[in-house]
Design a protein around this motif. Structure first.
Motif, short mmCIF file in Angstrom:
data_model
loop_
_atom_site.label_atom_id
_atom_site.label_comp_id
_atom_site.label_asym_id
_atom_site.label_seq_id
_atom_site.Cartn_x
_atom_site.Cartn_y
_atom_site.Cartn_z
N GLY A 61 -28.87 -63.79 -28.02
CA GLY A 61 -29.22 -62.70 -28.94
C GLY A 61 -28.00 -61.93 -29.41
N GLY A 62 -28.17 -61.30 -30.56
CA GLY A 62 -27.05 -60.62 -31.20
C GLY A 62 -26.51 -59.43 -30.45
N ILE A 63 -27.39 -58.67 -29.82
CA ILE A 63 -26.93 -57.48 -29.11
C ILE A 63 -26.01 -57.86 -27.96
CG2 ILE A 63 -27.71 -55.62 -27.57
CD1 ILE A 63 -29.99 -55.09 -29.47
N LYS A 64 -26.48 -58.79 -27.15
CA LYS A 64 -25.70 -59.24 -26.00
C LYS A 64 -24.37 -59.85 -26.46
CE LYS A 64 -25.69 -59.91 -21.44
NZ LYS A 64 -24.52 -60.65 -21.24
N ALA A 65 -24.44 -60.66 -27.50
CA ALA A 65 -23.24 -61.33 -28.00
C ALA A 65 -22.21 -60.31 -28.50
CB ALA A 65 -23.60 -62.32 -29.09
N THR A 66 -22.70 -59.31 -29.26
CA THR A 66 -21.81 -58.27 -29.77
C THR A 66 -21.19 -57.49 -28.62
OG1 THR A 66 -23.17 -58.09 -31.75
CG2 THR A 66 -21.65 -56.28 -31.31
N GLN A 67 -21.99 -57.19 -27.61
CA GLN A 67 -21.48 -56.45 -26.46
C GLN A 67 -20.38 -57.24 -25.74
OE1 GLN A 67 -25.17 -55.71 -24.42
NE2 GLN A 67 -25.49 -53.74 -25.42
N LEU A 68 -20.55 -58.56 -25.66
CA LEU A 68 -19.52 -59.38 -25.02
C LEU A 68 -18.18 -59.23 -25.74
CD1 LEU A 68 -21.42 -62.72 -24.25
CD2 LEU A 68 -20.52 -61.08 -22.58
N VAL A 69 -18.23 -59.21 -27.07
CA VAL A 69 -17.01 -59.05 -27.85
C VAL A 69 -16.44 -57.65 -27.65
CG1 VAL A 69 -16.04 -58.93 -30.19
CG2 VAL A 69 -17.63 -60.75 -29.58
N LYS A 70 -17.32 -56.65 -27.73
CA LYS A 70 -16.87 -55.26 -27.67
C LYS A 70 -16.40 -54.86 -26.27
CE LYS A 70 -17.24 -54.13 -31.93
NZ LYS A 70 -15.99 -53.86 -32.66
N ASN A 71 -16.80 -55.62 -25.26
CA ASN A 71 -16.34 -55.34 -23.90
C ASN A 71 -15.12 -56.18 -23.53
OD1 ASN A 71 -18.33 -53.44 -23.39
ND2 ASN A 71 -19.81 -55.01 -22.77
N HIS A 72 -14.65 -56.98 -24.47
CA HIS A 72 -13.52 -57.86 -24.22
C HIS A 72 -12.23 -57.17 -24.67
CE1 HIS A 72 -10.93 -61.35 -24.20
NE2 HIS A 72 -11.90 -62.06 -23.67
N PRO A 73 -11.26 -57.01 -23.75
CA PRO A 73 -10.05 -56.25 -24.09
C PRO A 73 -9.29 -56.80 -25.31
CG PRO A 73 -9.81 -57.37 -21.97
CD PRO A 73 -11.25 -57.46 -22.36
N ASP A 74 -9.30 -58.11 -25.49
CA ASP A 74 -8.54 -58.70 -26.59
C ASP A 74 -9.28 -58.65 -27.92
OD1 ASP A 74 -6.63 -59.32 -24.74
OD2 ASP A 74 -7.33 -61.38 -24.46
N PHE A 75 -10.61 -58.52 -27.87
CA PHE A 75 -11.40 -58.69 -29.09
C PHE A 75 -12.16 -57.46 -29.53
CE2 PHE A 75 -11.68 -63.20 -27.29
CZ PHE A 75 -10.48 -63.56 -27.91
N LYS A 76 -12.12 -56.39 -28.71
CA LYS A 76 -12.98 -55.25 -29.02
C LYS A 76 -12.61 -54.56 -30.33
CE LYS A 76 -10.52 -51.88 -26.17
NZ LYS A 76 -9.98 -52.11 -24.83
N HIS A 77 -11.40 -54.83 -30.84
CA HIS A 77 -10.98 -54.21 -32.10
C HIS A 77 -11.59 -54.91 -33.32
CE1 HIS A 77 -8.45 -57.74 -31.74
NE2 HIS A 77 -8.30 -57.69 -33.06
N ILE A 78 -12.14 -56.12 -33.12
CA ILE A 78 -12.66 -56.87 -34.26
C ILE A 78 -13.95 -56.21 -34.76
CG2 ILE A 78 -13.58 -59.10 -35.05
CD1 ILE A 78 -11.96 -60.42 -32.79
N PRO A 79 -14.00 -55.85 -36.05
CA PRO A 79 -15.22 -55.22 -36.55
C PRO A 79 -16.39 -56.20 -36.58
CG PRO A 79 -13.58 -55.37 -38.31
CD PRO A 79 -12.94 -55.91 -37.08
N VAL A 80 -17.55 -55.71 -36.19
CA VAL A 80 -18.78 -56.51 -36.21
C VAL A 80 -19.78 -55.86 -37.15
CG1 VAL A 80 -20.72 -57.38 -34.84
CG2 VAL A 80 -18.43 -57.31 -33.83
N LEU A 91 -30.46 -48.76 -34.97
CA LEU A 91 -30.52 -48.58 -33.51
C LEU A 91 -30.02 -49.82 -32.79
CD1 LEU A 91 -34.04 -46.87 -33.27
CD2 LEU A 91 -31.79 -45.78 -33.10
N LEU A 92 -30.40 -50.99 -33.29
CA LEU A 92 -29.93 -52.24 -32.71
C LEU A 92 -28.41 -52.33 -32.81
CD1 LEU A 92 -32.54 -54.72 -34.26
CD2 LEU A 92 -32.54 -53.81 -31.93
N ALA A 93 -27.90 -52.00 -33.99
CA ALA A 93 -26.45 -52.07 -34.22
C ALA A 93 -25.72 -51.12 -33.28
CB ALA A 93 -26.14 -51.72 -35.67
N GLU A 94 -26.32 -49.95 -33.09
CA GLU A 94 -25.71 -48.95 -32.21
C GLU A 94 -25.72 -49.45 -30.77
OE1 GLU A 94 -26.78 -44.39 -31.09
OE2 GLU A 94 -27.18 -45.00 -33.15
N GLU A 95 -26.85 -49.99 -30.35
CA GLU A 95 -26.95 -50.51 -28.98
C GLU A 95 -25.94 -51.63 -28.75
OE1 GLU A 95 -30.07 -52.80 -26.01
OE2 GLU A 95 -30.85 -51.93 -27.86
N ALA A 96 -25.77 -52.46 -29.77
CA ALA A 96 -24.86 -53.59 -29.66
C ALA A 96 -23.40 -53.14 -29.67
CB ALA A 96 -25.11 -54.56 -30.82
N GLY A 97 -23.15 -51.95 -30.26
CA GLY A 97 -21.78 -51.49 -30.41
C GLY A 97 -21.15 -52.01 -31.68
N ALA A 98 -21.98 -52.46 -32.63
CA ALA A 98 -21.46 -52.98 -33.89
C ALA A 98 -20.86 -51.84 -34.72
CB ALA A 98 -22.58 -53.67 -34.67
#
Length: 124
Positions: A61-80, A91-98
């Motif tokens: 799912g998108g939320i989990k996938a986005t969170q994986l990127v946003k919690n990754h030190p090398d990739f968290k700067h990449i805009p989603v 709300l979904l985007a916010e939860e995901a950290g997009a």
């Protein structure tokens, strides 16, 4: 500077194809994926400047996938940009950290504007 790279996650091949054509005609490099469980491998391989993430993508799912990127030190700067047909997409985007979101069905101008906005913001 080179072409900006965009990584699209969506399980709908038609959407991937249309978005790829539009974004490539705007001068972006585009990579696509129909699954999200391997998102970190994909991002490591492609090193995108921007990610478009669909909410209902298999398998995690998108939320989990986005969170994986946003919690990754090398990739968290990449805009989603989070993409969903849900009415509570913000709300979904916010939860995901997009960083932004696009409601489906989106028109292609919105897609281009949103992508440009995100990539321009990143420059400063």
């Amino acid at each position: 500077m080179g072409n900006k790279k965009i990584l699209l996650f969506d399980d709908d091949v038609n959407i991937l194809e249309v978005c790829t054509i539009i974004l490539e005609s705007s001068g972006y490099q585009v990579a696509t994926s129909q699954t999200s469980h391997d998102i970190i491998e994909k991002v490591t391989e492609i090193l995108p400047d921007l990610i478009l993430m669909d909410n209902w993508i298999p398998e995690i799912g998108g939320i989990k996938a986005t969170q994986l990127v946003k919690n990754h030190p090398d990739f968290k700067h990449i805009p989603v940009i989070y993409v969903s047909a849900n009415s509570d997409i913000h709300l979904l985007a916010e939860e995901a950290g997009a960083d932004s979101y696009l409601e489906k069905p989106f028109n292609l101008d919105d897609l281009e504007n949103q992508v440009k906005l995100m990539l321009d913001t990143e420059m400063h």
